[in-house]
Design a protein around this motif. Structure first.
Motif, PDB file in Angstrom:
ATOM      1  N   TYR A   5       1.057  -0.963  -0.256  1.00 36.19           N
ATOM      2  CA  TYR A   5      -0.050  -0.020  -0.148  1.00 36.19           C
ATOM      3  C   TYR A   5       0.679   0.628   0.051  1.00 36.19           C
ATOM      4  O   TYR A   5       2.380   1.540   0.169  1.00 36.19           O
ATOM      5  CB  TYR A   5      -1.233  -0.133   1.533  1.00 36.19           C
ATOM      6  CG  TYR A   5      -0.538   0.119   2.821  1.00 36.19           C
ATOM      7  CD1 TYR A   5      -0.065   1.217   3.321  1.00 36.19           C
ATOM      8  CD2 TYR A   5      -0.070  -1.065   3.569  1.00 36.19           C
ATOM      9  CE1 TYR A   5       0.343   1.036   4.770  1.00 36.19           C
ATOM     10  CE2 TYR A   5       0.814  -1.718   4.598  1.00 36.19           C
ATOM     11  CZ  TYR A   5       1.315   0.184   4.810  1.00 36.19           C
ATOM     12  OH  TYR A   5       1.344   0.097   6.481  1.00 36.19           O
ATOM     13  N   HIS A   6       0.479   2.510   0.126  1.00 36.52           N
ATOM     14  CA  HIS A   6       0.905   3.754  -0.626  1.00 36.52           C
ATOM     15  C   HIS A   6       1.478   4.402   0.808  1.00 36.52           C
ATOM     16  O   HIS A   6      -0.040   4.382   2.268  1.00 36.52           O
ATOM     17  CB  HIS A   6       0.291   4.466  -1.350  1.00 36.52           C
ATOM     18  CG  HIS A   6       1.484   5.835  -1.814  1.00 36.52           C
ATOM     19  ND1 HIS A   6       2.322   5.554  -2.594  1.00 36.52           N
ATOM     20  CD2 HIS A   6       1.354   7.309  -1.063  1.00 36.52           C
ATOM     21  CE1 HIS A   6       3.112   6.387  -2.700  1.00 36.52           C
ATOM     22  NE2 HIS A   6       2.753   7.505  -1.666  1.00 36.52           N
ATOM     23  N   ASP A  20       5.578   2.567  -1.911  1.00 41.25           N
ATOM     24  CA  ASP A  20       4.576   1.617  -1.653  1.00 41.25           C
ATOM     25  C   ASP A  20       5.477   0.618  -0.710  1.00 41.25           C
ATOM     26  O   ASP A  20       6.648   1.180  -0.292  1.00 41.25           O
ATOM     27  CB  ASP A  20       4.408   0.733  -3.006  1.00 41.25           C
ATOM     28  CG  ASP A  20       3.422   1.017  -3.821  1.00 41.25           C
ATOM     29  OD1 ASP A  20       2.332   2.813  -3.033  1.00 41.25           O
ATOM     30  OD2 ASP A  20       3.701   0.944  -4.540  1.00 41.25           O
ATOM     31  N   ASN A  75      -3.974   2.993   1.556  1.00 39.92           N
ATOM     32  CA  ASN A  75      -3.008   4.212   1.703  1.00 39.92           C
ATOM     33  C   ASN A  75      -3.278   4.476   3.239  1.00 39.92           C
ATOM     34  O   ASN A  75      -3.488   4.838   3.511  1.00 39.92           O
ATOM     35  CB  ASN A  75      -2.823   5.584   0.800  1.00 39.92           C
ATOM     36  CG  ASN A  75      -4.099   6.352   1.224  1.00 39.92           C
ATOM     37  OD1 ASN A  75      -4.658   6.144   1.974  1.00 39.92           O
ATOM     38  ND2 ASN A  75      -3.775   7.498   1.017  1.00 39.92           N
TER      39      ASN A  75
END
Length: 137
Positions: A5-6, A20, A75
């Motif tokens: 995920y960011h 990421d 995120n």
């Protein structure tokens, strides 16, 4: 399966991290919290401690102090007062900050000044610990 995920980490002075990640572990005001992809959305206050970032099965660690973390499905955004990689930490400066904070704690000042000195001492100790762990000092 993509398990990344960011993560974006911002301080008042710079964009500390933007990329990421597989997982993070961060010090909050009540303890450490780990976040992986798909974590339940939340907003949490950060404390003085560390931010550990796992990417490609490799962990990196930084000192971090105060702020907020917002976790969404894919995120995470961290707004912190300060964040430093071990190689950015000046150990001599951190040691001087530790000594100043200890001196302020010895003085009988107001409750507010006492709490500020305790926070300064904790920041200095975390910075020194992170730097020494990765600089082989």
């Amino acid at each position: 399966m993509d398990n990344k995920y960011h993560l974006e980490v911002l301080t008042p002075h710079r964009k500390f991290y933007d990329g990421d990640v597989e997982e993070i572990i961060v010090t909050t005001s009540v303890g450490e919290v780990g976040v992986q992809k798909g974590h339940i959305p939340m907003t949490v206050a950060l404390g003085i401690g560390t931010l550990k970032i796992k990417n490609d099965n490799v962990w990196k660690e930084a000192s971090i102090s105060n702020g907020f973390m917002e976790v969404k499905q894919d995120n995470v955004v961290i707004l912190a007062d300060a964040a430093e990689w071990p190689e950015e930490i000046d150990i001599m400066r951190a040691e001087a900050a530790k000594q100043r904070a200890e001196e302020r704690l010895r003085q009988k000042k107001s409750q507010h000044e006492y709490l500020l000195a305790k926070a300064a001492l904790k920041r200095a100790l975390v910075r020194m610990s992170v730097a020494k762990k990765y600089k082989n000092i």
